[in-house]
Design a protein around this motif. Structure first.
Motif, PDB file in Angstrom:
ATOM      1  N   GLU A   3      33.492  10.728   2.828  1.00  0.00           N
ATOM      2  CA  GLU A   3      34.526  11.316   3.696  1.00  0.00           C
ATOM      3  C   GLU A   3      35.843  10.550   3.565  1.00  0.00           C
ATOM      4  O   GLU A   3      36.918  11.133   3.656  1.00  0.00           O
ATOM      5  N   GLU A   4      35.755   9.242   3.330  1.00  0.00           N
ATOM      6  CA  GLU A   4      36.962   8.438   3.113  1.00  0.00           C
ATOM      7  C   GLU A   4      37.679   8.900   1.840  1.00  0.00           C
ATOM      8  O   GLU A   4      38.910   9.024   1.810  1.00  0.00           O
ATOM      9  N   VAL A   5      36.914   9.172   0.809  1.00  0.00           N
ATOM     10  CA  VAL A   5      37.490   9.688  -0.436  1.00  0.00           C
ATOM     11  C   VAL A   5      38.112  11.058  -0.188  1.00  0.00           C
ATOM     12  O   VAL A   5      39.222  11.343  -0.656  1.00  0.00           O
ATOM     13  N   PHE A   6      37.435  11.916   0.566  1.00  0.00           N
ATOM     14  CA  PHE A   6      37.987  13.242   0.850  1.00  0.00           C
ATOM     15  C   PHE A   6      39.268  13.157   1.673  1.00  0.00           C
ATOM     16  O   PHE A   6      40.194  13.941   1.463  1.00  0.00           O
ATOM     17  N   TYR A  12      46.784  15.191  -1.360  1.00  0.00           N
ATOM     18  CA  TYR A  12      47.327  15.739  -2.593  1.00  0.00           C
ATOM     19  C   TYR A  12      47.396  17.266  -2.572  1.00  0.00           C
ATOM     20  O   TYR A  12      46.510  17.931  -2.044  1.00  0.00           O
ATOM     21  N   ASP A  13      48.433  17.781  -3.214  1.00  0.00           N
ATOM     22  CA  ASP A  13      48.512  19.210  -3.506  1.00  0.00           C
ATOM     23  C   ASP A  13      47.809  19.405  -4.846  1.00  0.00           C
ATOM     24  O   ASP A  13      48.347  19.034  -5.893  1.00  0.00           O
ATOM     25  N   LEU A  14      46.609  19.953  -4.796  1.00  0.00           N
ATOM     26  CA  LEU A  14      45.813  20.122  -6.013  1.00  0.00           C
ATOM     27  C   LEU A  14      46.169  21.391  -6.773  1.00  0.00           C
ATOM     28  O   LEU A  14      45.753  21.566  -7.917  1.00  0.00           O
ATOM     29  N   GLY A  15      46.922  22.291  -6.128  1.00  0.00           N
ATOM     30  CA  GLY A  15      47.279  23.543  -6.787  1.00  0.00           C
ATOM     31  C   GLY A  15      46.178  24.573  -6.652  1.00  0.00           C
ATOM     32  O   GLY A  15      45.206  24.393  -5.914  1.00  0.00           O
ATOM     33  N   ASP A  16      46.342  25.671  -7.393  1.00  0.00           N
ATOM     34  CA  ASP A  16      45.412  26.810  -7.290  1.00  0.00           C
ATOM     35  C   ASP A  16      44.255  26.757  -8.274  1.00  0.00           C
ATOM     36  O   ASP A  16      43.326  27.543  -8.161  1.00  0.00           O
ATOM     37  N   SER A  17      44.323  25.861  -9.256  1.00  0.00           N
ATOM     38  CA  SER A  17      43.222  25.766 -10.217  1.00  0.00           C
ATOM     39  C   SER A  17      42.864  24.298 -10.412  1.00  0.00           C
ATOM     40  O   SER A  17      43.731  23.473 -10.698  1.00  0.00           O
ATOM     41  N   LEU A  19      39.883  21.576 -12.117  1.00  0.00           N
ATOM     42  CA  LEU A  19      38.718  21.259 -12.934  1.00  0.00           C
ATOM     43  C   LEU A  19      38.010  20.070 -12.316  1.00  0.00           C
ATOM     44  O   LEU A  19      38.622  19.024 -12.096  1.00  0.00           O
ATOM     45  N   ASP A  20      36.727  20.249 -12.037  1.00  0.00           N
ATOM     46  CA  ASP A  20      35.844  19.188 -11.538  1.00  0.00           C
ATOM     47  C   ASP A  20      35.087  18.636 -12.737  1.00  0.00           C
ATOM     48  O   ASP A  20      34.302  19.355 -13.354  1.00  0.00           O
ATOM     49  N   VAL A  21      35.326  17.377 -13.084  1.00  0.00           N
ATOM     50  CA  VAL A  21      34.665  16.765 -14.241  1.00  0.00           C
ATOM     51  C   VAL A  21      33.481  15.956 -13.746  1.00  0.00           C
ATOM     52  O   VAL A  21      33.646  14.915 -13.115  1.00  0.00           O
ATOM     53  N   GLY A  22      32.280  16.461 -14.022  1.00  0.00           N
ATOM     54  CA  GLY A  22      31.048  15.811 -13.589  1.00  0.00           C
ATOM     55  C   GLY A  22      30.493  16.486 -12.344  1.00  0.00           C
ATOM     56  O   GLY A  22      30.653  15.970 -11.241  1.00  0.00           O
ATOM     57  N   THR A  23      29.855  17.600 -12.513  1.00  0.00           N
ATOM     58  CA  THR A  23      29.356  18.434 -11.405  1.00  0.00           C
ATOM     59  C   THR A  23      28.460  17.665 -10.451  1.00  0.00           C
ATOM     60  O   THR A  23      28.623  17.763  -9.233  1.00  0.00           O
ATOM     61  N   GLY A  24      27.520  16.922 -11.007  1.00  0.00           N
ATOM     62  CA  GLY A  24      26.587  16.160 -10.180  1.00  0.00           C
ATOM     63  C   GLY A  24      25.873  17.036  -9.174  1.00  0.00           C
ATOM     64  O   GLY A  24      25.334  18.096  -9.526  1.00  0.00           O
ATOM     65  N   PHE A  25      25.882  16.615  -7.907  1.00  0.00           N
ATOM     66  CA  PHE A  25      25.196  17.358  -6.846  1.00  0.00           C
ATOM     67  C   PHE A  25      26.086  18.422  -6.212  1.00  0.00           C
ATOM     68  O   PHE A  25      25.700  19.043  -5.224  1.00  0.00           O
ATOM     69  N   LEU A  32      36.173  21.359  -2.552  1.00  0.00           N
ATOM     70  CA  LEU A  32      37.211  22.241  -3.103  1.00  0.00           C
ATOM     71  C   LEU A  32      37.117  23.648  -2.520  1.00  0.00           C
ATOM     72  O   LEU A  32      38.134  24.287  -2.251  1.00  0.00           O
ATOM     73  N   VAL A  33      35.906  24.126  -2.304  1.00  0.00           N
ATOM     74  CA  VAL A  33      35.704  25.434  -1.674  1.00  0.00           C
ATOM     75  C   VAL A  33      36.253  25.407  -0.249  1.00  0.00           C
ATOM     76  O   VAL A  33      36.976  26.326   0.170  1.00  0.00           O
ATOM     77  N   ARG A  34      35.928  24.357   0.507  1.00  0.00           N
ATOM     78  CA  ARG A  34      36.451  24.229   1.877  1.00  0.00           C
ATOM     79  C   ARG A  34      37.972  24.206   1.897  1.00  0.00           C
ATOM     80  O   ARG A  34      38.591  24.713   2.822  1.00  0.00           O
ATOM     81  N   ARG A  35      38.559  23.612   0.892  1.00  0.00           N
ATOM     82  CA  ARG A  35      40.031  23.552   0.802  1.00  0.00           C
ATOM     83  C   ARG A  35      40.640  24.884   0.414  1.00  0.00           C
ATOM     84  O   ARG A  35      41.851  25.054   0.492  1.00  0.00           O
ATOM     85  N   GLY A  36      39.827  25.799  -0.067  1.00  0.00           N
ATOM     86  CA  GLY A  36      40.335  27.121  -0.427  1.00  0.00           C
ATOM     87  C   GLY A  36      40.986  27.197  -1.793  1.00  0.00           C
ATOM     88  O   GLY A  36      41.846  28.061  -2.030  1.00  0.00           O
TER      89      GLY A  36
END
Length: 167
Positions: A3-6, A12-17, A19-25, A32-36
């Protein structure tokens, strides 16, 4: 701890697209889904991680918001500047060539690259890696980050590498 990382990512403004590098769990995907975020692509070398993400986020896959792609961080199968941002969460220590992964993330990002990973203080608490392994991987990452012009920031349990791209 995550949660600290989140909270850090929230700045940050991540924009509309993204890429998540390393899907993991799929923890970053959930964030990212919660952020819309309108378009999310996740890449991993583990087919089971990709399959789990596709099942967990089936509705988003079906409408084209999320795509799961098999690939290596060191050789991303995407075009130059294809994403507004590239984010990686606690996967950097798994990459065989950290500098190549950082370089590839820069190549496919238009605006921002963020890599978060564990410090040795998180060893055996939040992950199964030894303090020595995480220290060595962190030191390697910081050397590569300096060569490529990344900013870095240390916290007790995690660190961040950041690269903003200019137009």
């Amino acid at each position: 701890m995550i949660e600290e990382v989140f909270r850090d990512l929230d700045r940050y403004d991540l924009g509309d697209s993204v890429l998540d590098v390393g899907t993991g769990f799929g923890v970053l995907l959930e964030y990212l889904v919660r952020r819309g975020v309108g378009r999310i692509v996740t890449v991993d070398v583990d087919p089971s991680a990709l399959g789990a993400a596709k099942r967990r986020f089936r509705d988003l896959v079906e409408v084209g918001v999320l795509r799961a792609v098999f690939g290596r961080a060191e050789e991303l199968p995407f075009g130059n500047g294809e994403f507004h941002s590239v984010v990686s969460l606690m996967a950097l220590h798994h990459f065989s060539d950290v500098e190549a992964a950082l370089r590839e993330a820069q190549r496919v990002a238009r605006r921002l690259v963020l890599f978060y990973d564990w410090t040795e203080a998180a060893a055996m608490r939040y992950n199964p890696h030894s303090p020595e392994e995480l220290r060595a991987r962190r030191e390697e990452a910081l050397r590569a980050a300096e060569r490529l012009g990344y900013r870095w920031e240390m916290h007790e349990l995690w660190y961040k590498l950041e690269k903003r791209k200019t137009a």
